[in-house]
Design a protein around this motif. Structure first.
Motif, PDB file in Angstrom:
ATOM      1  N   LYS A 179       0.835  -1.207   0.000  1.00 35.77           N
ATOM      2  CA  LYS A 179       0.000   0.000   0.000  1.00 35.77           C
ATOM      3  C   LYS A 179       0.871   1.260   0.000  1.00 35.77           C
ATOM      4  O   LYS A 179       0.598   2.227  -0.711  1.00 35.77           O
ATOM      5  CB  LYS A 179      -0.911  -0.016   1.235  1.00 35.77           C
ATOM      6  N   ASP A 180       1.966   1.215   0.777  1.00 35.95           N
ATOM      7  CA  ASP A 180       2.857   2.381   0.855  1.00 35.95           C
ATOM      8  C   ASP A 180       3.630   2.578  -0.453  1.00 35.95           C
ATOM      9  O   ASP A 180       3.981   3.701  -0.819  1.00 35.95           O
ATOM     10  CB  ASP A 180       3.865   2.212   2.002  1.00 35.95           C
ATOM     11  N   ALA A 181       3.921   1.459  -1.137  1.00 34.05           N
ATOM     12  CA  ALA A 181       4.723   1.544  -2.366  1.00 34.05           C
ATOM     13  C   ALA A 181       3.901   2.068  -3.547  1.00 34.05           C
ATOM     14  O   ALA A 181       4.454   2.609  -4.504  1.00 34.05           O
ATOM     15  CB  ALA A 181       5.289   0.164  -2.702  1.00 34.05           C
ATOM     16  N   VAL A 182       2.562   1.932  -3.475  1.00 35.39           N
ATOM     17  CA  VAL A 182       1.697   2.234  -4.624  1.00 35.39           C
ATOM     18  C   VAL A 182       1.861   3.661  -5.119  1.00 35.39           C
ATOM     19  O   VAL A 182       1.943   3.905  -6.324  1.00 35.39           O
ATOM     20  CB  VAL A 182       0.210   1.945  -4.291  1.00 35.39           C
ATOM     21  N   LYS A 183       1.933   4.619  -4.180  1.00 32.92           N
ATOM     22  CA  LYS A 183       1.895   6.034  -4.597  1.00 32.92           C
ATOM     23  C   LYS A 183       3.061   6.427  -5.509  1.00 32.92           C
ATOM     24  O   LYS A 183       2.948   7.340  -6.306  1.00 32.92           O
ATOM     25  CB  LYS A 183       1.814   6.949  -3.368  1.00 32.92           C
ATOM     26  N   ASP A 184       4.183   5.705  -5.415  1.00 31.48           N
ATOM     27  CA  ASP A 184       5.352   6.066  -6.236  1.00 31.48           C
ATOM     28  C   ASP A 184       5.420   5.310  -7.565  1.00 31.48           C
ATOM     29  O   ASP A 184       6.366   5.478  -8.335  1.00 31.48           O
ATOM     30  CB  ASP A 184       6.647   5.787  -5.448  1.00 31.48           C
ATOM     31  N   LEU A 185       4.434   4.474  -7.837  1.00 32.07           N
ATOM     32  CA  LEU A 185       4.505   3.637  -9.046  1.00 32.07           C
ATOM     33  C   LEU A 185       4.046   4.412 -10.285  1.00 32.07           C
ATOM     34  O   LEU A 185       3.195   5.286 -10.192  1.00 32.07           O
ATOM     35  CB  LEU A 185       3.609   2.395  -8.876  1.00 32.07           C
ATOM     36  N   PRO A 186       4.593   4.056 -11.471  1.00 32.18           N
ATOM     37  CA  PRO A 186       4.079   4.664 -12.712  1.00 32.18           C
ATOM     38  C   PRO A 186       2.614   4.270 -12.919  1.00 32.18           C
ATOM     39  O   PRO A 186       2.168   3.232 -12.414  1.00 32.18           O
ATOM     40  CB  PRO A 186       4.968   4.068 -13.806  1.00 32.18           C
ATOM     41  N   ARG A 187       1.864   5.073 -13.667  1.00 33.89           N
ATOM     42  CA  ARG A 187       0.399   4.950 -13.696  1.00 33.89           C
ATOM     43  C   ARG A 187      -0.136   3.544 -14.033  1.00 33.89           C
ATOM     44  O   ARG A 187      -0.960   3.020 -13.288  1.00 33.89           O
ATOM     45  CB  ARG A 187      -0.193   6.008 -14.635  1.00 33.89           C
ATOM     46  N   PRO A 188       0.299   2.897 -15.148  1.00 31.74           N
ATOM     47  CA  PRO A 188      -0.284   1.578 -15.453  1.00 31.74           C
ATOM     48  C   PRO A 188      -0.035   0.570 -14.320  1.00 31.74           C
ATOM     49  O   PRO A 188      -0.926  -0.178 -13.924  1.00 31.74           O
ATOM     50  CB  PRO A 188       0.437   1.143 -16.729  1.00 31.74           C
ATOM     51  N   ARG A 189       1.193   0.595 -13.787  1.00 25.38           N
ATOM     52  CA  ARG A 189       1.569  -0.319 -12.701  1.00 25.38           C
ATOM     53  C   ARG A 189       0.773   0.011 -11.433  1.00 25.38           C
ATOM     54  O   ARG A 189       0.355  -0.862 -10.693  1.00 25.38           O
ATOM     55  CB  ARG A 189       3.079  -0.187 -12.475  1.00 25.38           C
ATOM     56  N   LYS A 190       0.513   1.309 -11.222  1.00 25.04           N
ATOM     57  CA  LYS A 190      -0.233   1.748 -10.042  1.00 25.04           C
ATOM     58  C   LYS A 190      -1.663   1.218 -10.086  1.00 25.04           C
ATOM     59  O   LYS A 190      -2.165   0.637  -9.110  1.00 25.04           O
ATOM     60  CB  LYS A 190      -0.232   3.284 -10.013  1.00 25.04           C
ATOM     61  N   ARG A 191      -2.311   1.353 -11.245  1.00 22.02           N
ATOM     62  CA  ARG A 191      -3.699   0.894 -11.378  1.00 22.02           C
ATOM     63  C   ARG A 191      -3.799  -0.624 -11.189  1.00 22.02           C
ATOM     64  O   ARG A 191      -4.710  -1.134 -10.551  1.00 22.02           O
ATOM     65  CB  ARG A 191      -4.259   1.304 -12.747  1.00 22.02           C
ATOM     66  N   LEU A 192      -2.823  -1.322 -11.755  1.00 19.54           N
ATOM     67  CA  LEU A 192      -2.787  -2.784 -11.645  1.00 19.54           C
ATOM     68  C   LEU A 192      -2.632  -3.208 -10.180  1.00 19.54           C
ATOM     69  O   LEU A 192      -3.360  -4.072  -9.681  1.00 19.54           O
ATOM     70  CB  LEU A 192      -1.610  -3.307 -12.486  1.00 19.54           C
ATOM     71  N   THR A 193      -1.703  -2.553  -9.482  1.00 15.63           N
ATOM     72  CA  THR A 193      -1.427  -2.904  -8.079  1.00 15.63           C
ATOM     73  C   THR A 193      -2.619  -2.555  -7.186  1.00 15.63           C
ATOM     74  O   THR A 193      -2.970  -3.301  -6.275  1.00 15.63           O
ATOM     75  CB  THR A 193      -0.144  -2.196  -7.590  1.00 15.63           C
ATOM     76  N   GLU A 194      -3.268  -1.424  -7.480  1.00 12.84           N
ATOM     77  CA  GLU A 194      -4.447  -1.043  -6.684  1.00 12.84           C
ATOM     78  C   GLU A 194      -5.569  -2.070  -6.834  1.00 12.84           C
ATOM     79  O   GLU A 194      -6.222  -2.428  -5.854  1.00 12.84           O
ATOM     80  CB  GLU A 194      -4.938   0.353  -7.113  1.00 12.84           C
ATOM     81  N   LEU A 195      -5.778  -2.549  -8.061  1.00 13.27           N
ATOM     82  CA  LEU A 195      -6.824  -3.553  -8.280  1.00 13.27           C
ATOM     83  C   LEU A 195      -6.487  -4.848  -7.526  1.00 13.27           C
ATOM     84  O   LEU A 195      -7.363  -5.485  -6.936  1.00 13.27           O
ATOM     85  CB  LEU A 195      -6.983  -3.834  -9.786  1.00 13.27           C
ATOM     86  N   MET A 196      -5.191  -5.206  -7.528  1.00 10.82           N
ATOM     87  CA  MET A 196      -4.781  -6.411  -6.808  1.00 10.82           C
ATOM     88  C   MET A 196      -4.989  -6.262  -5.307  1.00 10.82           C
ATOM     89  O   MET A 196      -5.499  -7.162  -4.639  1.00 10.82           O
ATOM     90  CB  MET A 196      -3.304  -6.673  -7.103  1.00 10.82           C
ATOM     91  N   LEU A 197      -4.612  -5.086  -4.779  1.00 10.26           N
ATOM     92  CA  LEU A 197      -4.794  -4.802  -3.346  1.00 10.26           C
ATOM     93  C   LEU A 197      -6.265  -4.875  -2.964  1.00 10.26           C
ATOM     94  O   LEU A 197      -6.638  -5.471  -1.948  1.00 10.26           O
ATOM     95  CB  LEU A 197      -4.271  -3.393  -3.024  1.00 10.26           C
TER      96      LEU A 197
END
Length: 480
Positions: free
Chosen positions: A251-269
């Motif tokens: 959750k803490d790492a998400v904010k620094d991710l590039p956009r496509p990777r961020k959206r993917l990780t948020e959906l997984m979370l």
């Protein structure tokens, strides 16, 4: 200015038995008719209207992984076939199926007949896991499994045993998710696709109810795209089961991710950690099948049943990450975990194979060494697609890399680096060689006969097409 005298007498030869250069059209042949081959051809024809392009393909049918790799429930991805068909029917383009380069005709013979040869035959080998037990019954490569349900002739004998409850897929890319989805999809969804009849029947009888999708790194390094993940999350009659501990710190790492990777990780979370709403909870409670990601795990052994004949489970090493983001490396912790399963599908990547001893090949990277598609130390030889880059990316990636190769080739023609001043016989001489060797190519209009038979068989079964599954059957229809 050179050759004026030759132009005055169009019938005189230029001393090497070649026709006068004024009549010379650059002749290029492409080996392989998948996306890389067709995109290379498309760009060449557009950039050089005077070029003749011949495409050689081992199978009697074109389109490579668009036909044999794209998941049956992704028909929209196959729409590129319309563009490829336009290219194939262009007056400057010819298709020769049922010709195996390296066996029926050598690369050297093609180089004599054409000004340039482009190798784009893809990656038909499997990367081996290199673990004990990978030869046991019940262990398959994703490439062969996908080929089986998509009708690739060489995979029709696979008949995978789906009598177990748990399947483990090694790898977390889009192909791994395709395989998981096909294993868990309700039959009513699959029977409306172009999946093969034998695969449909086997999946209807399948006992697989649980699929684990295993990766050596963490949620932030997962290799699939959001579209594939979303399809898993929404797959009818299935529910996700994740290990909460795998998502520590994510959750803490998400904010620094590039956009496509961020959206993917948020959906997984969200899928793993959030308590679902009432409707979704009810859907999950009623689901009869389960899928889950297992992170930080690498295979160390496939375990056999007591008779040492079949797969009974898999031993996984537990990893931790060193570094962060895409550059993070999986390091062994010394812990292991055993998972009982009767089916293991290895989705760790396709691999290109050498085609001809005369062509340079880097066996550690499994590519033809090249610079912008120009094969090193081999004038007039080019490569595109996975043979050029290794097996990465989606069809759009292959499109761009093939356009780059075509650009290199056109630049070389324009600059004179590639000598196109002397006429070359092209397909004329190759057809003669093939005829002597008893090889009868399938041309594009022959493929259209196969296409039309498949479509009408499909229509009768209420699906887009019913594929012919053997080369013999394809040739029979093509030669009618």
């Amino acid at each position: 200015f050179f050759g004026v005298s030759r132009l005055e007498n169009p019938h005189s030869m230029n001393g090497r038995g070649k026709a006068p250069f004024s009549s010379c059209r650059p002749k290029v042949c492409i080996v392989g008719s998948g996306p890389a081959g067709f995109y290379t051809a498309q760009h060449l024809i557009k950039a050089r209207p005077d070029v003749d392009v011949d495409i050689y393909e081992r199978l009697p049918v074109p389109f490579g992984l668009v036909r044999f790799g794209v998941a049956p429930d992704h028909p929209e991805v196959k729409n590129v076939i319309n563009t490829f068909t336009q290219t194939a029917k262009h007056t400057c383009c010819s298709f020769y199926g049922n010709v195996t380069v390296g066996k029926d005709v050598s690369v050297g013979e093609l180089q004599q007949a054409y000004h340039a040869v482009v190798l784009s035959y893809g990656a038909e080998g499997n990367r081996s896991m290199g673990v004990p037990g990978e030869d046991l019954a019940g262990v398959y490569s994703a490439k062969d499994f996908v080929g089986w349900y998509n009708g690739l002739p060489s995979c029709q004998e696979l008949s995978p045993d789906l009598s177990c409850e748990t399947a483990v897929i090694l790898g977390q890319g889009n192909v791994a998710l395709d395989v998981a989805r096909i294993l868990l999809s309700p039959i009513d969804i699959l029977k409306k696709t172009d999946i093969t009849q034998p695969a449909l029947e086997a999946l209807a009888e399948s006992h697989v109810r649980r699929v684990l999708i295993v990766g050596r790194r963490g949620p932030v390094q997962i290799a699939c795209t959001i579209k594939e993940l979303r399809e898993m999350v929404n797959l009818p009659d299935t529910r996700p089961e994740m290990v909460a501990a795998d998502f520590e710190g994510v959750k803490d790492a998400v904010k620094d991710l590039p956009r496509p990777r961020k959206r993917l990780t948020e959906l997984m979370l969200k899928t793993a950690m959030e308590i679902p709403g009432e409707k979704e909870q009810e859907r999950r409670n009623n689901a009869s099948r389960v899928w889950s990601f297992r992170f930080f795990r690498s295979p160390i052994e496939i375990m056999a049943d007591p008779d040492n004949k079949r797969t009974a489970g898999i031993r996984l090493a537990v990893n931790k990450l060193e570094g962060s983001g895409d550059g993070a490396r999986a390091v062994l912790t010394g812990e292991v975990e055993d998972v009982s399963c009767g089916l293991v599908i290895s989705s760790i990547g396709y691999k290109s194979l050498p085609i001809d001893p005369s062509v340079p090949f880097d066996s550690s990277k499994a590519i033809v060494p090249n610079s912008m598609g120009r094969v090193q130390q081999a004038a007039g030889l080019y490569c595109s697609g996975w043979l050029k880059t290794g097996p990465t990316g989606v069809i759009a990636t292959t499109m761009n890399n093939s356009f780059d190769t075509a650009r290199s080739l056109v630049e070389d023609m324009d600059s004179g680096t590639l000598d196109i001043s002397a006429a070359k016989p092209g397909s004329q001489s190759i057809s003669g060689l093939l005829e002597k060797r008893g090889v009868k190519p399938v041309i594009f209009s022959d493929w259209e006969k196969i296409d039309s038979v498949e479509m009408s068989r499909g229509e009768a079964a209420g699906k887009p097409r019913e594929k012919l599954l053997t080369v013999e059957e394809m040739l029979q229809v093509a030669r009618k």
